[in-house]
Enzyme design. Structure first.
Site, PDB file in Angstrom:
ATOM      1  CE  LYS A 144      -4.088   1.819   2.450  1.00  0.00           C
ATOM      2  NZ  LYS A 144      -4.961   1.630   3.652  1.00  0.00           N
ATOM      3  CB  SER A 194      -8.342   3.298   2.533  1.00  0.00           C
ATOM      4  OG  SER A 194      -7.501   2.660   3.479  1.00  0.00           O
ATOM      5  CB  SER A 241      -8.560   0.490   5.354  1.00  0.00           C
ATOM      6  OG  SER A 241      -9.325   1.680   5.363  1.00  0.00           O
TER       7      SER A 241
END
Ligand SMILES: [Mg+2]
Ligand SMILES: [Zn+2]
Lengths: 99, 472, 481
Positions: free
Chosen positions: B74, B149, B173
């Site tokens: 990420k 996310s 997330s």
């Protein structure tokens, strides 16, 4: 307490150092009010005798020995900074003093 | 080929890391353009790392448990000299001078970073639509969101771009995009994985965790990244029990609680609810004692979360001021430079949460909002503790619905409601994971959330493995 | 002792001090960067003290130890403490918040006893991080005229303890005394090198004025006081400025003011606004401090003897008030152990302290032999040496380390015996009848003058070996006074 005024939103934007247009304030005001209204259930709770939790996993007295170590990242950081001179970060004139 | 299979083959010298990486780069070339999983693909770096692994093996050294396994990170995890943007204009092009602890552990384990994945700006969102660089798309239906996310990481694994990925989970997330993309996603106990080098969203809730296609792969990655780190003051100073060797211990005799408040929460779709029911049956068929349980305080979770997370975020994101790194919009005075830089650099959702959090902390409102929310956390922890006296794990839906259409949730509050099932574990700091369990009426993946008590990842993984096995 | 006299009649000033001290650690408060003064800009920086994304703080154990040590030295209670974030934007703050202790500070509710005997309350002494340094370019380095500024983060994250006093002081003299006593404690405990010039001890003064008997006035905070002298001058100037305003029917505005040593006046720095909303909340990246009773006992056991206790001990042994100048000086100069040993060695306490106060402000005084010092004082009080002779012998004892008797002998110092002195005095009376007449019959003023005249002659005749006191006594006796 919810149902926020435009003025409050403008004041909060000032605190948060965001330069919002009137249109943005108009959009944010009802949106923030809606979220705060949703939080009204929490606001309504009587929690006087409940201690707050700021860390989910209780730890205490976490520290390190006082031993220096040189990070050596100065040049890399300065090279990538928006503006530097003489090994320092340049900022425009600072109006007003620190608290 | 799963991550564990790849690592075994590379360590045994049966397969070259380079060919593994090349194969995944081909997969990326095939679909990345339409899916937008990555902010940056590290083609050359990955191939060079692969050659280094192959050289180690040739020299008779063991590269580690994830030898030659491609992994996607990420883009809020710091990587030395490699842009780390948090999908925000304000950090576009910023190259950290240091590696996150998890990144160090990955290279020590022989894993190969193939790219930095897209996310909702600063991890604020549930669809990856809040990325300054455009949304990621769900590999199962590109008109749908992948969730967020950590959407890019979920997409990368679901699309076969990498067998493993890391995400961060502040209110769901990792678990919610895992559910929407049909992969496994894990949020460990708060403090289990070091946050050093994870760009902060809400410090008391953030936790790094694995994405994988199988429970075993997720466990293997978890074993590599978990463990005490002196650079994170909230890191738990305890040894991490191994998971992989216990995955097949089954669930017979385990007490599984179906959390009533989460299964009946506002907006839980009927097809999702019936998959949860099926999961419960599968577990009792496997020998677990399944029963309904009430965890009353979780109904306040969403409200508490949307006061605490923005409050911490408003402070964590103050540093993006144009002075030291990232974007600067010039102005005659420093004050105006702050205002213009931050306004130009942050997207609407980030601004909204900064505003909300600033308000929740501001004079006169602290007690009513942030203070109250911190007390609600205590209530939720107490109710979970009560539940864990009678149950070993708790289950619920991960997401109220399957993947929704891009642009369908313009209203912020509607978007926030996606997190209703995942938020309680963040507030309590407990481990929770999402494991795929079939599809909904629309044929899109449904995820089951397995929650466990603090530090009891082992039991959580065992139950997830049982659900995975029940489908096979 | 107080110089409230600078104020017009009927006015009183109220002073509270906030003192920031840099802790004497090797590294910063939350990272391993060196805590050094005066290095190349930004060399002592890392991701944490530059506030880089993803960085985290880890507390310096030594800083906590030093802060607790100071707390105990100031008679504070050590409590469970929690770090908070104080949120405000300023370019010397890399995270745009300061990590400090807010509602739960480490040290609470102590006091500090001044040499003058006054007790000043200590509200709290909490731990916090320092900011970086802004260098203003253009406009003569003055912030308001500068066209841009350069930021150096070497100081960012340096550990500070902020000591907040109660508003117990009523004169600039008391404020100076408080600051210098606090400095003595910081040095004695090794908590800080407390250099006001270098900024490792920074004093802010909160000053207000009111008519005696009426409620206190609005206070102003004065910053940039980098010497005890500035502290005293700034407080008096500020008090008079406020009285001036009030006398002219104006009001005092609550604000932060800046002391300008050159012009000798304070100027507005920053008006306190409602916009000051620091949104304090518990720092989620750090965990609470909960020192055990054992920790606190260990701190107490390691505390050195503090100035107030040393003054008390000396005053006890000397039978002289702890507020006496000699006692205060002896402790301030670290000569109290010498004084104690000399007194217990038989030296007359008041002579010992007088010598220490007036004749021993010199290099090497601390290594003076107490036995020799006692002998010297005994020779002096026994009339074998005059005060003047004793003073020069003492000076030589410090440099040479010889015994007082040998030094006195080498100089041929011997107080005249009474017979010889009588001879000299009687000859002088006979030789100066007119002066003698005026001495006998004149008023005190005249007699004072003539005492000087005769003493001069006595010293001439005795080549300075006469004991002044004895000679004066003899003159008065001869005059039948
Ligand atoms: Mg302070
Ligand atoms: Zn540092």
């Amino acid at each position: 307490m919810a149902s926020l005024s435009r003025e409050e939103v403008a004041h909060v934007a000032k605190l948060a150092r965001l330069e919002l247009t009137d249109e943005q304030i108009d959009t944010f005001t009802p949106q923030l009010a809606a979220i705060l209204d949703h939080a009204a259930d929490v606001e309504a709770l009587d929690l006087d005798d409940v201690p707050p939790t700021s860390h989910p996993y209780p730890l205490k007295n976490v520290w390190r020995p006082d031993v220096p170590r040189h990070a050596g990242i100065r040049d890399a950081v300065l090279a990538a900074a928006p503006a530097t001179r003489d090994g320092m970060f340049v900022v425009p004139s600072v109006l007003g003093d620190a608290p | 080929m799963t991550a564990t299979e790849i690592a075994a083959a590379v360590r045994a010298g049966e397969r070259g890391a380079r060919s593994v990486v090349e194969e995944h780069l081909v997969a990326i070339d095939r679909r990345e353009a339409e899916l937008h999983a990555f902010n940056l693909v590290l083609r050359e770096e990955a191939l060079a790392a692969a050659d280094a692994i192959d050289a180690m093996v040739a020299a008779g050294h063991d590269p580690g448990p994830l030898a030659g396994v491609p992994i996607a990170l990420k883009d809020n995890l710091c990587t030395t000299g490699i842009p780390t943007t948090c999908s925000s204009k304000i950090l576009a092009g910023w190259k950290p001078p240091y590696d996150a602890t998890v990144v160090e552990r990955l290279s020590a384990a022989g894993a190969i970073v193939v790219g930095k994945t897209n996310l909702d700006e600063f991890a604020m969102g549930s669809s990856t639509e809040n990325s300054a660089f455009g949304p990621s798309k769900n590999p199962h239906d590109i008109t749908k969101v992948p969730g967020g996310s950590s959407g890019g990481s979920a997409v990368a694994v679901a699309a076969g771009f990498a067998p493993l990925a890391l995400g961060s989970d502040t209110g769901g997330s990792i678990r919610q995009p895992a559910a929407l993309c049909g992969v496994v996603g894990v949020k460990p106990t708060y403090g289990r994985v070091s946050r050093y080098g994870l760009v902060a969203f809400a410090s008391s809730l953030d936790q790094i965790g694995p994405f994988a296609t199988t429970v075993a792969d997720a466990a293997a990655l978890y074993e590599v990244i978990a463990g005490y780190d002196e650079r994170d003051s909230t890191s738990i100073p305890e040894a991490v029990p191994t998971v992989l060797d216990r995955l097949d211990h089954g669930v017979s005799g385990l007490r599984v609680g179906l959390v009533r408040e989460l299964c009946q929460a506002e907006g839980i779709a009927s097809d999702v609810a019936s998959r949860v029911a099926a999961a419960a049956e599968a577990l009792s068929a496997a020998g677990a004692k399944v029963d309904a349980v009430s965890v009353p305080a979780v109904i306040y979770g969403l409200s508490a979360y949307y006061l605490i997370a923005p409050a911490e975020a408003s402070s964590n994101l103050a540093r993006y001021d144009g002075v030291r790194y990232g974007l600067r919009v010039d102005a005659p005075t420093t004050g105006e430079m702050y205002d213009r830089t931050r306004t130009a650099g942050f997207g609407a959702e980030v601004e909204r949460r900064i505003m909300l959090g600033t308000y929740a902390l501001s004079a006169g409102y602290y007690d009513a909002y942030y203070g109250k929310a911190q007390k609600v956390r205590t209530l939720i922890i107490r109710d979970f503790e009560a539940a864990y006296e009678r149950f070993d794990v708790l289950i619920s839906p991960t997401s109220p619905t399957t993947a929704f259409t891009l642009g369908a949730k313009a209203d912020p509050l509607a978007m926030y409601l996606n997190d209703v099932c995942t938020i309680p574990s963040n507030l309590a700091g407990h481990p929770a994971m999402s494991v795929p369990f079939g599809v909904g009426d629309d044929g899109l993946p449904v995820g089951i959330q397995v929650m466990a008590n603090a530090l009891d990842e082992v039991t959580m993984f065992r139950v997830a493995a049982a659900l995975e096995g029940a489908l096979a | 002792m107080t110089d409230a006299s600078v104020l017009p009649d009927g006015w009183e000033m109220v002073i509270g001090l906030e003192v920031h001290c840099e802790l004497a650690t090797a590294t910063k408060l939350f990272c391993c960067c060196a805590n050094n003064f005066g290095d190349e800009p930004n060399t002592n920086t890392c991701p944490t003290c530059l506030g880089l994304p993803g960085s985290l703080p880890v507390l310096n154990e030594k800083a906590v130890e030093l802060a607790m040590r100071l707390g105990r030295a100031l008679n504070c209670e050590i409590n469970r403490s929690v770090f908070s974030r104080k949120n405000y934007f300023y370019p010397d703050q890399p995270k745009d918040y300061q990590v400090t202790q807010y509602d739960l500070p480490t040290n609470l509710g102590g006091y500090l006893d001044l040499p003058s005997g006054m007790r000043i309350g200590i509200t709290r002494a909490h731990i916090e991080e320092d900011t970086g340094k802004l260098n203003h370019v253009g406009g003569g380095g003055r912030i308001h005229d500068a066209d841009h500024s350069l930021v150096d983060y070497n100081r960012s994250g340096v550990p500070l303890v902020e000591i907040v006093s109660e508003a117990d002081m009523r004169s600039s003299e008391q404020a100076r005394e408080y600051a210098s006593e606090l400095r003595a404690i910081l040095l004695a405990t090794g908590v800080s090198d407390a250099k006001m010039e270098e900024g490792s001890m920074r004093v802010d003064a909160n000053v207000s004025v009111h008519h005696i008997g009426e409620p206190w006035g609005t206070r102003c905070e004065i910053k940039n006081l980098n010497s005890l002298r500035s502290l005293g001058r700034a407080i008096d100037h500020e008090a008079l400025r406020q009285i001036d305003l009030l006398d002219n029917g104006e009001t005092v505005r609550q604000e932060t003011r800046h002391w300008d040593e050159a012009s000798g006046r304070t100027g507005t720095l920053r008006v306190k606004e409602d916009a000051d909303d620091y949104r304090y909340f518990p720092e989620p990246d750090l965990v609470p401090l909960e020192p055990s009773d054992e920790d606190i006992a260990r701190i107490d056991a390691a505390l050195p003897k503090l100035p107030a206790a040393r003054r008390a001990a000396l005053s006890e042994a000397a039978g002289i008030a702890a507020t006496d100048g000699g006692v205060v000086m002896a402790v301030e100069r670290g000569l109290d152990d010498l004084a104690l040993a000399t007194i217990s060695g038989g030296g007359d306490a008041s002579r010992v302290l007088t010598h220490i106060e007036h004749n021993l402000a010199v290099e090497g005084a601390e290594s003076l032999s107490a036995a020799h010092f006692a002998t010297l004082v005994t020779m002096e009080t026994g009339g074998k040496l005059t005060a003047t002779q004793a003073k020069s012998v003492l000076a030589e004892m410090v440099t040479s380390g010889q015994a007082p008797a040998d030094i006195a002998k080498a100089h041929g110092f011997e107080a005249l015996d009474t017979g010889a002195l009588e001879g000299i005095v009687d000859d002088l009376i006979a030789a100066h009848p007119d002066e003698w007449e005026q001495f006998r019959t004149g008023d005190d003023k005249a007699r004072g003058k003539l005492t000087g005249f005769f003493m001069g002659k006595v010293m001439q005749a005795s080549k300075g070996q006469a004991d002044g006191k004895a000679a004066t006594a003899l003159l008065r006796q001869r005059a039948g006074l």
